[in-house]
Design a protein around this motif. Structure first.
Motif, PDB file in Angstrom:
ATOM      1  N   GLY A 188       2.765   3.298   1.310  1.00  0.00           N
ATOM      2  CA  GLY A 188       2.563   2.556   0.066  1.00  0.00           C
ATOM      3  C   GLY A 188       1.585   1.428   0.323  1.00  0.00           C
ATOM      4  N   ARG A 189       1.040   0.869  -0.749  1.00  0.00           N
ATOM      5  CA  ARG A 189       0.183  -0.314  -0.618  1.00  0.00           C
ATOM      6  C   ARG A 189       0.612  -1.311  -1.668  1.00  0.00           C
ATOM      7  NH1 ARG A 189      -5.137   1.735   1.750  1.00  0.00           N
ATOM      8  NH2 ARG A 189      -6.166  -0.104   0.956  1.00  0.00           N
ATOM      9  N   PRO A 190       0.963  -2.536  -1.331  1.00  0.00           N
ATOM     10  CA  PRO A 190       1.071  -2.990   0.065  1.00  0.00           C
ATOM     11  C   PRO A 190       2.135  -2.194   0.838  1.00  0.00           C
ATOM     12  CG  PRO A 190       1.714  -4.716  -1.518  1.00  0.00           C
ATOM     13  CD  PRO A 190       1.343  -3.534  -2.313  1.00  0.00           C
ATOM     14  N   GLU A 191       2.026  -2.274   2.175  1.00  0.00           N
ATOM     15  CA  GLU A 191       2.956  -1.593   3.073  1.00  0.00           C
ATOM     16  C   GLU A 191       4.400  -1.875   2.654  1.00  0.00           C
ATOM     17  OE1 GLU A 191       3.537   0.822   6.371  1.00  0.00           O
ATOM     18  OE2 GLU A 191       1.563   0.052   5.827  1.00  0.00           O
ATOM     19  N   PRO A 192       5.192  -0.824   2.374  1.00  0.00           N
ATOM     20  CA  PRO A 192       6.562  -1.089   1.920  1.00  0.00           C
ATOM     21  C   PRO A 192       7.474  -1.607   3.037  1.00  0.00           C
ATOM     22  CG  PRO A 192       6.159   1.270   2.016  1.00  0.00           C
ATOM     23  CD  PRO A 192       4.872   0.610   2.389  1.00  0.00           C
ATOM     24  N   THR A 193       8.493  -2.352   2.633  1.00  0.00           N
ATOM     25  CA  THR A 193       9.547  -2.776   3.556  1.00  0.00           C
ATOM     26  C   THR A 193      10.600  -1.673   3.579  1.00  0.00           C
ATOM     27  OG1 THR A 193       9.170  -5.051   2.905  1.00  0.00           O
ATOM     28  CG2 THR A 193      11.241  -4.579   4.041  1.00  0.00           C
TER      29      THR A 193
END
Length: 263
Positions: free
Chosen positions: A106-111
């Motif tokens: 995902g963007r932003p990088e998922p948690t």
């Protein structure tokens, strides 16, 4: 969009150093990029079906009588979180070490977080793509949920089932009294994964198979279902009194308990 005025003689849109449009002439071979307007006040392009690769700087270049001018805009492409790889359901023996993996994009990088969906609601097990359990216990069996979160869209959530095998332990077995001629029932309860199989003995003599009636209708019946096994005497006689052994077995081991039928 690029705002222009009547002093402008030439216009172009560039992506990094690649020319997309010069005036009304299309230079880009990408059919997702189209010109939206080229007027005395505005020069704008449109990108259909945006992809992550479209991210980056775009430059509007304009030529006036005396000198060229440029203005830049940075396109940021957001992508909803998506779990792209997750561990399969797993069965392990108690005491083993287990690593569960959950990879997300995902963007932003998922948690990415793991939590144990147990009756006790233990909440988060790991704030990471990998959940490592050393020396797993039977209480740690059940469903584990991975969720990937960024602020673009709803979280992506998937589950993994962890089954923990352990040898039987007899949790309930108590002595029972019954009068001659009455019905007597001995009960033996055992926890185990996989579910235990039960046998009953008196001294060294094995009692009837589960479900069958030994010595006719007035004999003995064994019934085993799930965690519980019962040994039923339909018509207790003196010779039935004594010490019985219940044995619970699965592929990891066995456990036994002594139960007395008394008068």
């Amino acid at each position: 969009r690029c705002t222009v005025d009547d002093r402008v003689t030439r216009v172009a849109w560039l992506n990094r150093s690649t020319i997309l449009y010069a005036g009304n002439d299309k230079w880009s071979i990408d059919n997702r990029v189209v010109i939206l307007s080229n007027t005395k006040t505005q020069y704008s392009i449109k990108i259909h079906n945006v992809d992550v690769y479209d991210e980056g700087p775009y430059t509007c270049s304009v030529q006036t009588d005396n000198h060229p001018k440029t203005s830049r805009v940075h396109l940021i492409v957001q992508v909803p979180p998506q779990i792209v790889n997750i561990s399969s359901d797993i069965t392990v023996n108690e005491g083993s070490s287990v690593t569960l993996m959950c990879l997300a994009f995902g963007r932003p990088e998922p948690t990415v977080t793991w939590r144990h969906l147990s009756g006790k609601g233990q909440g988060f097990a790991s704030e990471d793509e990998y959940l490592e359990i050393t020396g797993i216990t039977r209480e740690q069996s059940g469903e584990y949920e991975c969720s990937a979160v960024n602020d673009v869209a709803v979280p992506d959530v998937r589950k993994v089932k962890v089954t923990v095998n352990y040898p039987p332990y007899i949790s309930h077995a108590k002595n029972t009294g019954a009068s001659v001629g009455q019905k007597g029932i001995l009960q033996c309860e055992a926890s185990a994964v996989p579910v235990a199989e039960f046998q009953w003995f008196k001294e060294d003599t094995r009692q009837g198979e589960a479900g069958e009636e030994a010595n006719g209708p007035e004999g003995v019946r064994i019934e085993s279902k799930g965690r519980l096994s019962t040994l039923t005497f339909f018509n207790v006689s003196e010779k039935d009194y004594g010490n019985y052994t219940c044995v619970a077995t699965n592929k990891l081991g066995n456990s036994n308990a002594s139960i007395i039928l008394y008068g």
